[in-house]
Design a protein around this motif. Structure first.
Motif, PDB file in Angstrom:
ATOM      1  N   UNK A 141      12.830 -16.516 -19.134  1.00 43.55           N
ATOM      2  CA  UNK A 141      12.015 -16.450 -20.374  1.00 43.55           C
ATOM      3  C   UNK A 141      11.239 -15.101 -20.153  1.00 43.55           C
ATOM      4  N   UNK A 142      10.517 -14.841 -19.069  1.00 42.84           N
ATOM      5  CA  UNK A 142       9.949 -13.848 -18.745  1.00 42.84           C
ATOM      6  C   UNK A 142      10.754 -12.527 -18.579  1.00 42.84           C
ATOM      7  N   UNK A 143      11.885 -12.465 -18.261  1.00 42.81           N
ATOM      8  CA  UNK A 143      12.997 -11.202 -18.504  1.00 42.81           C
ATOM      9  C   UNK A 143      12.951 -11.008 -19.747  1.00 42.81           C
ATOM     10  N   UNK A 144      13.594 -12.215 -20.568  1.00 41.30           N
ATOM     11  CA  UNK A 144      13.958 -11.947 -21.921  1.00 41.30           C
ATOM     12  C   UNK A 144      12.680 -11.378 -22.888  1.00 41.30           C
ATOM     13  N   UNK A 145      11.495 -11.804 -22.555  1.00 43.30           N
ATOM     14  CA  UNK A 145      10.130 -11.440 -23.272  1.00 43.30           C
ATOM     15  C   UNK A 145       9.995  -9.895 -22.916  1.00 43.30           C
ATOM     16  N   UNK A 146       9.915  -9.604 -21.542  1.00 44.35           N
ATOM     17  CA  UNK A 146       9.953  -8.206 -21.258  1.00 44.35           C
ATOM     18  C   UNK A 146      10.734  -7.159 -21.814  1.00 44.35           C
ATOM     19  N   UNK A 147      12.170  -7.575 -21.776  1.00 43.46           N
ATOM     20  CA  UNK A 147      13.006  -6.912 -22.463  1.00 43.46           C
ATOM     21  C   UNK A 147      12.712  -6.558 -24.030  1.00 43.46           C
ATOM     22  N   UNK A 148      12.425  -7.517 -24.618  1.00 45.13           N
ATOM     23  CA  UNK A 148      12.073  -7.711 -26.046  1.00 45.13           C
ATOM     24  C   UNK A 148      10.719  -6.561 -26.351  1.00 45.13           C
ATOM     25  N   UNK A 149       9.850  -6.470 -25.690  1.00 48.59           N
ATOM     26  CA  UNK A 149       8.709  -5.666 -25.846  1.00 48.59           C
ATOM     27  C   UNK A 149       9.123  -4.350 -25.396  1.00 48.59           C
ATOM     28  N   UNK A 150       9.944  -4.150 -24.474  1.00 48.72           N
ATOM     29  CA  UNK A 150      10.408  -2.915 -24.082  1.00 48.72           C
ATOM     30  C   UNK A 150      11.272  -2.208 -25.043  1.00 48.72           C
ATOM     31  N   UNK A 151      12.185  -3.050 -25.831  1.00 50.29           N
ATOM     32  CA  UNK A 151      12.888  -2.678 -26.713  1.00 50.29           C
ATOM     33  C   UNK A 151      12.305  -2.251 -28.086  1.00 50.29           C
ATOM     34  N   UNK A 152      10.955  -2.631 -28.238  1.00 50.56           N
ATOM     35  CA  UNK A 152      10.251  -2.516 -29.145  1.00 50.56           C
ATOM     36  C   UNK A 152       9.284  -1.204 -28.936  1.00 50.56           C
ATOM     37  N   UNK A 153       9.286  -0.584 -27.763  1.00 50.23           N
ATOM     38  CA  UNK A 153       8.512   0.720 -26.904  1.00 50.23           C
ATOM     39  C   UNK A 153       7.011   0.267 -27.255  1.00 50.23           C
ATOM     40  N   UNK A 154       6.757  -1.021 -26.973  1.00 48.69           N
ATOM     41  CA  UNK A 154       5.255  -1.387 -26.783  1.00 48.69           C
ATOM     42  C   UNK A 154       4.888  -1.589 -25.522  1.00 48.69           C
ATOM     43  N   UNK A 155       5.725  -2.246 -24.687  1.00 47.30           N
ATOM     44  CA  UNK A 155       5.272  -2.597 -23.355  1.00 47.30           C
ATOM     45  C   UNK A 155       6.339  -1.998 -22.199  1.00 47.30           C
ATOM     46  N   UNK A 156       6.153  -1.258 -21.271  1.00 44.88           N
ATOM     47  CA  UNK A 156       7.023  -0.865 -20.337  1.00 44.88           C
ATOM     48  C   UNK A 156       7.766  -1.702 -19.393  1.00 44.88           C
ATOM     49  N   UNK A 157       8.944  -1.339 -18.982  1.00 44.33           N
ATOM     50  CA  UNK A 157       9.691  -2.184 -18.175  1.00 44.33           C
ATOM     51  C   UNK A 157       9.095  -2.636 -16.792  1.00 44.33           C
ATOM     52  N   UNK A 158       8.025  -1.957 -16.343  1.00 43.24           N
ATOM     53  CA  UNK A 158       7.185  -2.218 -15.290  1.00 43.24           C
ATOM     54  C   UNK A 158       6.137  -2.947 -15.475  1.00 43.24           C
ATOM     55  N   UNK A 159       6.105  -3.594 -16.583  1.00 37.91           N
ATOM     56  CA  UNK A 159       4.736  -4.421 -17.034  1.00 37.91           C
ATOM     57  C   UNK A 159       5.183  -5.935 -17.254  1.00 37.91           C
ATOM     58  N   UNK A 160       4.151  -6.676 -17.218  1.00 38.31           N
ATOM     59  CA  UNK A 160       4.489  -8.082 -17.605  1.00 38.31           C
ATOM     60  C   UNK A 160       3.932  -8.349 -19.158  1.00 38.31           C
ATOM     61  N   UNK A 161       4.943  -8.406 -20.091  1.00 33.79           N
ATOM     62  CA  UNK A 161       4.644  -8.565 -21.473  1.00 33.79           C
ATOM     63  C   UNK A 161       3.861  -9.706 -21.726  1.00 33.79           C
ATOM     64  N   UNK A 162       3.748 -10.934 -21.030  1.00 39.01           N
ATOM     65  CA  UNK A 162       3.331 -12.118 -21.470  1.00 39.01           C
ATOM     66  C   UNK A 162       1.804 -11.993 -20.833  1.00 39.01           C
ATOM     67  N   UNK A 163       1.623 -11.330 -19.755  1.00 42.14           N
ATOM     68  CA  UNK A 163       0.234 -11.034 -19.145  1.00 42.14           C
ATOM     69  C   UNK A 163      -0.263 -10.106 -20.050  1.00 42.14           C
ATOM     70  N   UNK A 164       0.502  -8.928 -20.724  1.00 46.05           N
ATOM     71  CA  UNK A 164      -0.478  -8.038 -21.732  1.00 46.05           C
ATOM     72  C   UNK A 164      -0.912  -8.829 -22.883  1.00 46.05           C
ATOM     73  N   UNK A 165      -0.075  -9.692 -23.501  1.00 40.05           N
ATOM     74  CA  UNK A 165      -0.405 -10.591 -24.709  1.00 40.05           C
ATOM     75  C   UNK A 165      -1.658 -11.441 -24.293  1.00 40.05           C
ATOM     76  N   UNK A 166      -1.484 -12.130 -23.146  1.00 38.42           N
ATOM     77  CA  UNK A 166      -2.663 -12.999 -22.776  1.00 38.42           C
ATOM     78  C   UNK A 166      -3.912 -12.149 -22.748  1.00 38.42           C
TER      79      UNK A 166
END
Length: 498
Positions: free
Chosen positions: A141-166
């Motif tokens: 799930x984390x891998x999938x969510x990270x890639x989704x936000x990377x694909x939107x050019x919102x959160x870079x690959x080296x960051x945790x998208x779930x942590x940024x949202x939280x």
């Protein structure tokens, strides 16, 4: 030149919010929307006249529970509450009951039961990771969510998208309703418990929705479906809240028991791209609800709960509701050389991001610190009122590059802890598809991308960029396909061309 003043104005839009299954979004403390009197409804004695909250005026209770009366209080009855020193337990109960009666009066629906309301400090709220949808997630799930936000050019690959949202939610949430617990939590910025009447009205509307329409059922599994449904759920709550506020100071005397200073005080660290993505239901949802209310009244809004919008496009463009269903796209698996599709447990193995997400993707270039030249001008994305940004509807999600969206699907792939993806997007016409491709190429350039010589449609973003990767863009008629991989020579392994 980027508008720094606009950035500061947008930061003034304070997020309130809801718990899972709803995303977090804004709730205004200023009056707005329609101030016209509502029709009908079994009310209390007399007309909707303002009554002072001191001295106390007690009105006779009805023989049975009726619309506009809750817990011993009519919607227009004064209450023995002193706002200056916060709320004790009995004052909070009284304030909640009268607010419930007023929400009934505005929305013309009856509460079935009293809604418990808990007031907690921001520190305590931040210690409850599950309150707004956080908590443990599987590696897939984390891998999938990270890639989704990377694909939107919102959160870079080296960051945790779930942590940024939280982190965004922890800074800004003023309150939430939990369908699981059938209760409301309000976040107070002061040691003395205080409740914003707007926050309470917003969250009580969610409780009313849940009691009448069961918000725990039918949660969409994709970002676009999620934001589209929330366009109704949060749009209605904001719409009711604004009609409630519109009566304050006129037909009703309204207490304001909120703590000074508004949100959580952490706006300096707010991720504005994620903010714009998650704010969508609160910005465009009220106008969508209003468009239905103007034609069909509350009965029409009730019917929306049986047939929720299918896409954020339908919320952005209400005329498309019920007439323009999104295209159901498929992505064939054409990976090789060890690239495997990521299949998170408990959710589809694809993402549908939608027009609102695409607009946030372009809009974020106004705010990011990587490049001072945005892909779109600030005035295209920011709804201004003079020199300020509209506090209730700050963002424009119907952009030239995203209008004409007709569906999208993203599949994520992984190899040796690196990810790639295939993103297919359908458009209403070849012209709309070409316009999106032009905008997307500008987006790649913004983030440090350059064309790869000798390879048609292939781009590579420089290593210094947070989105350093390779991309292949192709268009066939009204369909655009984007393939992403760590390097140009891995693109065919993620997804073979053709």
């Amino acid at each position: 030149m980027r508008s720094r003043a606009a950035v500061l104005c947008v930061l003034l839009v304070v997020l309130a919010g809801c718990s899972a299954p709803f995303s977090i979004g804004g709730e205004e403390t200023t009056s707005g929307g329609s101030n016209s009197p509502e029709a009908g409804g079994a009310g209390g004695p007399g007309a909707d006249t303002a009554t002072a909250d001191a001295p106390v005026q007690n009105l006779a209770d009805p023989a049975a529970d009726v619309l506009g009366w809750e817990g011993g209080y009519w919607y227009n009855e004064s209450i023995p509450v002193t706002a200056e020193d916060g709320l004790n337990a009995s004052e909070q109960s009284t304030f909640v009951n009268r607010t419930m009666a007023r929400i009934e009066r505005v929305r013309e629906l009856e509460f079935n039961t009293t809604v418990p309301v808990e007031v907690i400090s921001r520190e305590e709220f931040q210690g409850r990771p599950n309150a707004t949808g956080g908590g443990a997630r599987s590696p897939a799930f984390r891998t999938f969510d990270n890639a989704k936000f990377e694909g939107l050019f919102l959160i870079g690959e080296g960051n945790n998208s779930l942590a940024v949202q939280q982190s965004n939610r922890n800074q800004n949430v003023l309150g939430y309703y939990s369908p699981t617990n059938d209760s409301i939590v309000v976040v107070s910025e002061s040691a003395t418990p205080r409740i914003s009447r707007s926050t309470l009205a917003h969250e009580l509307t969610h409780a009313l929705q849940d009691q009448q329409f069961n918000l725990s059922e039918g949660t969409p599994p994709t970002r676009d479906g999620y934001n589209a449904r929330n366009g109704l759920i949060e749009g209605e709550a904001n719409y009711v809240q604004r009609r409630y506020e519109g009566k304050c100071g006129g037909q009703w005397r309204c207490l304001d028991i909120s703590s000074a200073g508004g949100g959580g005080g952490g706006d300096a660290n707010l991720h504005l791209g994620v903010y714009a993505l998650e704010y969508f239901p609160y910005a465009d949802g009220p106008a969508f609800v209003d468009s239905v209310f103007d034609r069909k009244g509350w009965a029409g809004v009730n019917a929306l709960h049986e047939d929720v919008p299918e896409s954020t496009e339908q919320v952005i463009h209400p005329r498309k509701y019920g007439t323009d269903a999104p295209t159901n796209l498929t992505i064939r698996n054409a990976s090789s050389a060890g690239w495997e599709r990521v299949r998170p447990d408990g959710r589809p193995d694809y993402a549908t991001l939608g027009q609102s997400a695409l607009s946030a993707m372009f809009g974020y270039t106004i705010y990011d610190s990587y490049n001072q030249s945005p892909v779109i001008p600030p005035q295209a994305f920011l709804n201004r009122e003079g020199r300020s940004v509209n506090r209730t509807d700050p963002f424009e999600y119907g952009l030239a590059y995203t209008n004409g969206w007709d569906g999208d699907r993203m599949a994520v792939y992984e190899k040796n802890n690196r990810t790639g993806y295939v993103w297919k997007l359908a458009w209403d016409s070849p012209g709309e598809a070409r316009e999106f491709v032009r905008g997307y190429r500008d987006l790649l350039t913004h983030w440090g991308g350059e064309r790869v010589l000798g390879r048609q449609g292939v781009w590579e973003i420089e290593r210094e960029s947070p989105f350093a990767d390779a991309f292949r863009i192709s268009r066939q008629g009204s369909t655009v396909t984007i393939v992403n991989a760590p390097r140009p020579d891995a693109l065919d392994a993620v997804h073979a061309d053709g």
